[in-house]
Design a protein around this motif. Structure first.
Motif, PDB file in Angstrom:
ATOM      1  N   GLU A   1     -42.154  87.026  -5.620  1.00 54.77           N
ATOM      2  CA  GLU A   1     -43.529  87.446  -5.329  1.00 54.77           C
ATOM      3  C   GLU A   1     -44.383  86.280  -4.842  1.00 54.77           C
ATOM      4  O   GLU A   1     -45.304  86.472  -4.033  1.00 54.77           O
ATOM      5  N   THR A   2     -44.087  85.081  -5.290  1.00 54.50           N
ATOM      6  CA  THR A   2     -44.799  83.909  -4.774  1.00 54.50           C
ATOM      7  C   THR A   2     -44.496  83.712  -3.297  1.00 54.50           C
ATOM      8  O   THR A   2     -45.391  83.446  -2.479  1.00 54.50           O
TER       9      THR A   2
ATOM     10  N   THR B   1     -46.219  86.431  -1.304  1.00 54.11           N
ATOM     11  CA  THR B   1     -47.649  86.137  -1.178  1.00 54.11           C
ATOM     12  C   THR B   1     -47.911  85.159  -0.037  1.00 54.11           C
ATOM     13  O   THR B   1     -48.798  85.363   0.796  1.00 54.11           O
TER      14      THR B   1
ATOM     15  N   GLY C   1     -43.326  95.538  -3.143  1.00 53.22           N
ATOM     16  CA  GLY C   1     -43.987  94.591  -2.260  1.00 53.22           C
ATOM     17  C   GLY C   1     -43.402  94.589  -0.862  1.00 53.22           C
ATOM     18  O   GLY C   1     -44.122  94.524   0.142  1.00 53.22           O
TER      19      GLY C   1
ATOM     20  N   PRO D   1     -49.273  89.318  -7.540  1.00 56.69           N
ATOM     21  CA  PRO D   1     -49.870  88.111  -6.964  1.00 56.69           C
ATOM     22  C   PRO D   1     -50.140  88.200  -5.472  1.00 56.69           C
ATOM     23  O   PRO D   1     -51.001  87.479  -4.961  1.00 56.69           O
ATOM     24  N   TRP D   2     -49.447  89.097  -4.773  1.00 52.76           N
ATOM     25  CA  TRP D   2     -49.627  89.182  -3.317  1.00 52.76           C
ATOM     26  C   TRP D   2     -50.761  90.129  -2.919  1.00 52.76           C
ATOM     27  O   TRP D   2     -51.072  90.253  -1.736  1.00 52.76           O
ATOM     28  N   GLU D   3     -51.373  90.791  -3.894  1.00 50.44           N
ATOM     29  CA  GLU D   3     -52.397  91.793  -3.573  1.00 50.44           C
ATOM     30  C   GLU D   3     -53.574  91.209  -2.792  1.00 50.44           C
ATOM     31  O   GLU D   3     -54.015  91.765  -1.785  1.00 50.44           O
ATOM     32  N   GLN D   4     -54.117  90.078  -3.249  1.00 51.75           N
ATOM     33  CA  GLN D   4     -55.296  89.512  -2.594  1.00 51.75           C
ATOM     34  C   GLN D   4     -55.002  89.147  -1.142  1.00 51.75           C
ATOM     35  O   GLN D   4     -55.801  89.437  -0.244  1.00 51.75           O
ATOM     36  N   ALA D   5     -53.860  88.508  -0.898  1.00 54.55           N
ATOM     37  CA  ALA D   5     -53.493  88.135   0.470  1.00 54.55           C
ATOM     38  C   ALA D   5     -53.312  89.375   1.335  1.00 54.55           C
ATOM     39  O   ALA D   5     -53.753  89.416   2.496  1.00 54.55           O
TER      40      ALA D   5
END
Length: 342
Positions: A33-34, A37, A194, A239-243
C-alpha cells in the motif's frame, strides 16, 4: 459514472481485528500500500495539465507496474490456497473485460497514428501540400472507433463484476476467522481493492480522453465507516486514499471546467493542420515558421503514441500472465483432487 457506494473496506482488516493478522502479512500489506500510494501520487501533475500523451504513458506504465506487483503478492509473497471454480470464473470475467479495454485503447492509438501517417504523406513535399491528402486526414480523424464507443458499457460491467467478486471474497467464509487462510484472504482482498480502484479510474480517464466525453469518467467514493458504534475513532483507512482523491478531484475539476475531454498533444497537431489547410486553400505555400514545427510535432506525437501502446501491451501481457497462473493453480487443484479420489 459512480462506483458502488458500499464500503468494501468495512470487513477488511478493521483495527480491532488487526491483532489477528501476522506481522509478516501486515508488513507485506503495508509495503504494497505504501508503493501504491507513491505510484498514485506521482500521477498528480504539478502543473495540473491534463490530458497529455506524456501523462498517458506514465499512467499506463504505472498500472503495469501495479499489476505486476499484485501478481507477485498473489503468487509469491502470500501462500494462497487453490482457487475455487467461482473465483476462477469471476476473475476470468473481470480480466477479459480488462483485456477488452486494453485492446480498445490499442486500436485507438493505432487509429491516431494512421492519421499521423497521412500527415507525413501530405507533408512529404512542403512546396506541394495536397488538399486531397489533408481532406483524407480530416475524414479519418472524424471517424469513430466502435471499440472506444463501447468502452463506457464495458467499464460499467467491469465495475459490477469487480464489486460482485470483492463482495464474494469478503463474506464467503465468515466462519473461518482468525485462521491462516482468513488472514491471507483479507490481506489479499484489501490489496486487490486498491489495484481495482486505480485500474478502473485510469481506464475511465483513457476512455473519456479517447471518446472526447467526460461521461466515461468514474467518480469513486472511498467512504470511512465506524466498525464499532461505541468507538468513534475505530475507522478503516487506506494510506493511498488521500493521493487518490487528490488525483481524482484534480482531473474532475479540469474536465468540468472545460466541459469536454481532449488529448492536448493531438489537439495541438489538429490545430496546426487546420492552419496549414486554410493557407493552402487560399493558394499560398505554408511558411517554414508554420510548417516545420508542425512536422516536428507530428513526429513526436507518433513516437509518444507508440510508447503508450507499448505500455498498454505490457499491461495486457501482465493480465494474461496472471490469468495463466490462476488457471494453472486450478488445474493443479483438480489433478490433486483426482489423485486423492483414486
Amino acid at each position: 459514472m459512480v462506483l458502488s457506494r458500499r464500503n468494501p473496506l468495512k470487513a477488511l482488516l478493521p483495527k480491532k481485528n488487526n491483532a489477528c493478522i501476522s506481522p509478516h502479512l501486515l508488513s507485506l500489506l503495508n509495503n504494497f500500500e505504501t508503493s501504491l500510494t507513491a505510484s498514485i501520487a506521482e500521477l498528480v501533475p504539478k502543473d495540473g495539465d491534463y490530458i497529455t500523451v506524456s501523462w498517458m504513458i506514465q499512467a499506463m506504465h504505472s498500472l503495469c507496474e501495479t499489476h505486476q506487483s499484485i501478481s507477485t503478492l498473489m503468487t509469491t509473497d502470500v501462500d494462497l490456497r487453490p482457487v475455487s471454480e467461482m473465483e476462477e470464473s469471476m476473475y476470468a470475467d473481470i480480466s477479459s473485460k480488462l483485456l477488452e479495454l486494453c485492446d480498445a485503447f490499442t486500436s485507438e492509438l493505432a487509429r491516431l497514428n494512421r492519421g499521423n501517417m497521412l500527415l507525413k504523406l501530405a507533408f512529404s513535399d512542403p512546396e506541394d501540400v495536397s488538399l486531397s491528402h489533408l481532406d483524407c486526414w480530416r475524414q479519418h480523424m472524424a471517424s469513430k472507433n466502435p471499440k472506444i464507443e463501447n468502452s463506457g458499457e464495458v467499464l460499467s460491467s467491469l465495475v459490477e463484476d469487480m464489486d460482485r467478486s470483492h463482495h464474494h471474497g469478503l463474506y464467503k467464509k465468515v466462519n473461518k476467522k482468525n485462521t491462516k487462510e482468513y488472514e491471507e484472504e483479507k490481506v489479499l482482498m484489501r490489496a486487490l481493492y486498491g489495484v481495482k480502484v486505480k485500474t478502473l479510474y485510469i481506464f475511465s480517464v483513457f476512455a473519456a480522453a479517447f471518446s472526447g466525453s467526460s461521461k466515461n469518467i468514474l467518480f469513486i467514493n472511498i467512504p470511512k465507516e465506524v466498525e464499532d458504534e461505541d468507538e468513534e475513532d475505530d475507522q478503516d483507512e487506506v494510506p493511498w486514499e488521500q493521493a487518490f482523491m487528490e488525483l481524482q478531484n484534480m482531473i474532475m475539476t479540469t474536465f468540468l471546467s472545460k466541459r469536454f475531454v481532449v488529448i492536448k498533444d493531438v489537439v495541438a497537431v489538429e490545430s496546426g493542420v487546420e492552419m496549414v489547410y486554410a493557407v493552402v486553400q487560399e493558394g499560398s505555400v505554408p511558411n517554414s515558421l508554420m510548417f516545420e514545427p508542425l512536422i516536428q510535432s507530428v513526429m513526436e506525437l507518433s513516437e509518444r503514441l507508440d510508447l503508450v501502446s507499448k505500455e498498454t501491451s505490457c499491461l495486457f501481457n501482465t493480465v494474461i500472465a496472471a490469468r495463466d497462473e490462476l488457471f494453472e493453480r486450478l488445474r493443479t487443484k483438480y489433478e490433486d483432487e483426482l489423485a486423492e479420489s483414486n
